[in-house]
Design a protein around this motif. Structure first.
Motif, mmCIF file in Angstrom:
data_model
loop_
_atom_site.group_PDB
_atom_site.id
_atom_site.type_symbol
_atom_site.label_atom_id
_atom_site.label_comp_id
_atom_site.label_asym_id
_atom_site.label_seq_id
_atom_site.Cartn_x
_atom_site.Cartn_y
_atom_site.Cartn_z
ATOM 1 N N ARG A 167 -3.999 25.852 -25.282
ATOM 2 C CA ARG A 167 -2.831 25.022 -25.002
ATOM 3 C C ARG A 167 -3.261 23.670 -24.420
ATOM 4 N N ASN A 168 -4.317 23.103 -24.991
ATOM 5 C CA ASN A 168 -4.850 21.835 -24.474
ATOM 6 C C ASN A 168 -3.824 20.723 -24.480
ATOM 7 N N GLY A 169 -2.835 20.796 -25.374
ATOM 8 C CA GLY A 169 -1.876 19.706 -25.497
ATOM 9 C C GLY A 169 -0.810 19.686 -24.433
ATOM 10 N N ALA A 170 -0.751 20.716 -23.582
ATOM 11 C CA ALA A 170 0.274 20.735 -22.540
ATOM 12 C C ALA A 170 0.071 19.579 -21.573
ATOM 13 N N THR A 171 1.189 19.049 -21.068
ATOM 14 C CA THR A 171 1.148 17.886 -20.180
ATOM 15 C C THR A 171 0.877 18.332 -18.745
ATOM 16 N N THR A 172 -0.163 17.754 -18.135
ATOM 17 C CA THR A 172 -0.535 18.136 -16.766
ATOM 18 C C THR A 172 -0.268 17.013 -15.768
ATOM 19 N N GLY A 173 0.616 16.073 -16.168
ATOM 20 C CA GLY A 173 0.922 14.972 -15.255
ATOM 21 C C GLY A 173 1.634 15.448 -14.012
#
Length: 401
Positions: free
Chosen positions: A71-77
């Protein structure tokens, strides 16, 4: 079997566990007594997964986890991390990570098989976050029953994942790179201690070392098993009798002080406290007393008598890394340490009144455990008098009465 037989049998016995075991480094989890506690692990992981955590590693941990489950594309902002999250039906999610486009419910299994309502966790996480949700089982070893959850609406590799501790740890170490330059050194140290404590790979290495200890002991004692058992019984009896005798000595010393020890102005010395630690039936490792010069705002002085009834490194008892040479002590020796007390529980080594060979543990040269009790009481009381004189920089004399 008499003493001569087991003594002869043990004379050639040579076994040093320290030659086999890798020295154990300080580890806060083991020191605190929570070496494998699941909730402690979950709290540590939640701290690491929070990009705002004061570890200074930013989003490294959560990004590492997302990469491991694809799930590398998940946003971690913006990331919110909670532990022990109660679901609508009263169950608890160990760790819940909520991002703007994904929720991750983590079931942390340190020492047990997964049996939880993982489908319910995913449903709750999706509803709470209003996004897609997945469940991660974080575990030291493979869980054989994960396929059972496919019948409950979960798809392994789609919304249910298994992540092994060592896979996460390896990826974290590999990902440190330049981030370590901005990290808090204490945060990195805590991470390494956590890995050292919870890594199955590292624990398995420790188990192999312990297996080697067992093997070497079994080989070394082959043919003298009865003698070793006889020695053990003899030593246990020695330890018990030693504990009884030291307690009698301290009773005599207390009585001697109650009779009167005075400074030139007539001020008396009193016994303020007495303790045995650690107690083991009637035997202990060391026996302490605290003394006070009444009417004077001086620091109290504690003196501990020590006997080798735990077969331990005396330096460990004295918080000292340079223990007294064990060859100079015998099972007939009485040892002591004397230090100042000021209520702050400071480093006893730095506040030691006397040292011997760099250690705060000294041998009482003129006294042996096998000496008569009355003689030992007088010797120890007189030795304590001299220590207190030195500590308080005054003359002290026994009352004539």
């Amino acid at each position: 079997m008499d003493e001569i037989q087991w003594a002869e049998a043990l004379r050639g016995f040579s076994f040093d566990a320290s030659d086999t075991l890798t020295p154990e480094r300080p580890n806060v989890f083991r020191i605190a007594g929570f070496p494998r506690r699941e909730q402690v692990s979950s709290n540590m992981l939640a701290w690491l997964f929070d990009p705002q955590g004061n570890h200074g590693l930013g989003a490294l941990a959560v990004e590492t986890l997302l990469a491991l489950i694809g799930r590398n594309g998940a946003t971690t902002g913006e990331v919110a991390v909670d532990t022990e999250v109660r679901t609508d039906d009263g169950k608890r999610i160990d760790i819940l990570i909520c991002m703007s486009d994904l929720a991750v419910a983590i079931e942390n299994k340190v020492d047990s098989w997964v049996y939880n309502d993982l489908a319910g966790y995913r449903e709750y996480a999706a509803g709470k976050n209003g996004t897609e949700a997945v469940v991660v089982v974080l575990t030291p070893h493979h869980q054989d029953n994960l396929h059972d959850y496919e019948r409950r609406g979960l798809d392994i590799g789609e919304d249910l994942f298994e992540v092994l501790y060592d896979d996460l740890f390896d990826a974290l170490r590999s990902g440190l790179g330049d981030r370590i330059m901005d990290a808090d050194p204490r945060g990195v140290d805590l991470l390494m201690q956590y890995i050292d404590n919870y890594s199955p790979e590292r624990n398995e290495s420790t188990m192999e070392e312990r297996d080697e200890i067992i093997r070497r002991f079994a080989e070394t004692t082959e043919g003298i098993r009865e003698q070793v058992i006889a020695f053990r019984y003899a030593f246990n009896d020695y330890a018990t009798r030693t504990g009884e005798k030291i307690n009698n000595i301290l009773n005599g010393v207390r009585t001697r002080f109650e009779e009167g020890l005075l400074d030139p102005t007539g001020r008396t010395v009193s016994v303020e406290n007495r303790w045995n630690f650690p107690s083991r039936s009637q035997a202990s490792a060391y026996y302490g007393m605290t003394f006070r010069l009444n009417g004077v705002e001086e620091e109290d002085v504690s003196i501990e008598l020590i006997t080798d009834t735990n077969l331990s490194h005396i330096g460990d008892w004295g918080r000292d890394n340079s223990p007294i040479a064990t060859k100079r002590a015998t099972f007939d020796s009485i040892m002591y340490k004397a230090y100042r007390e000021d209520g702050r529980h400071g480093d006893q080594q730095d506040r030691a009144i006397e040292k011997q060979n760099g250690s705060i543990v000294c041998i009482l040269a003129d006294a042996k455990l096998s000496d008569p009790l009355d003689e030992l009481c007088e010797k120890v009381a007189e030795h304590y008098r001299r220590i207190l004189e030195k500590a308080w920089n005054t003359e002290l004399a026994w009352s004539e009465s």
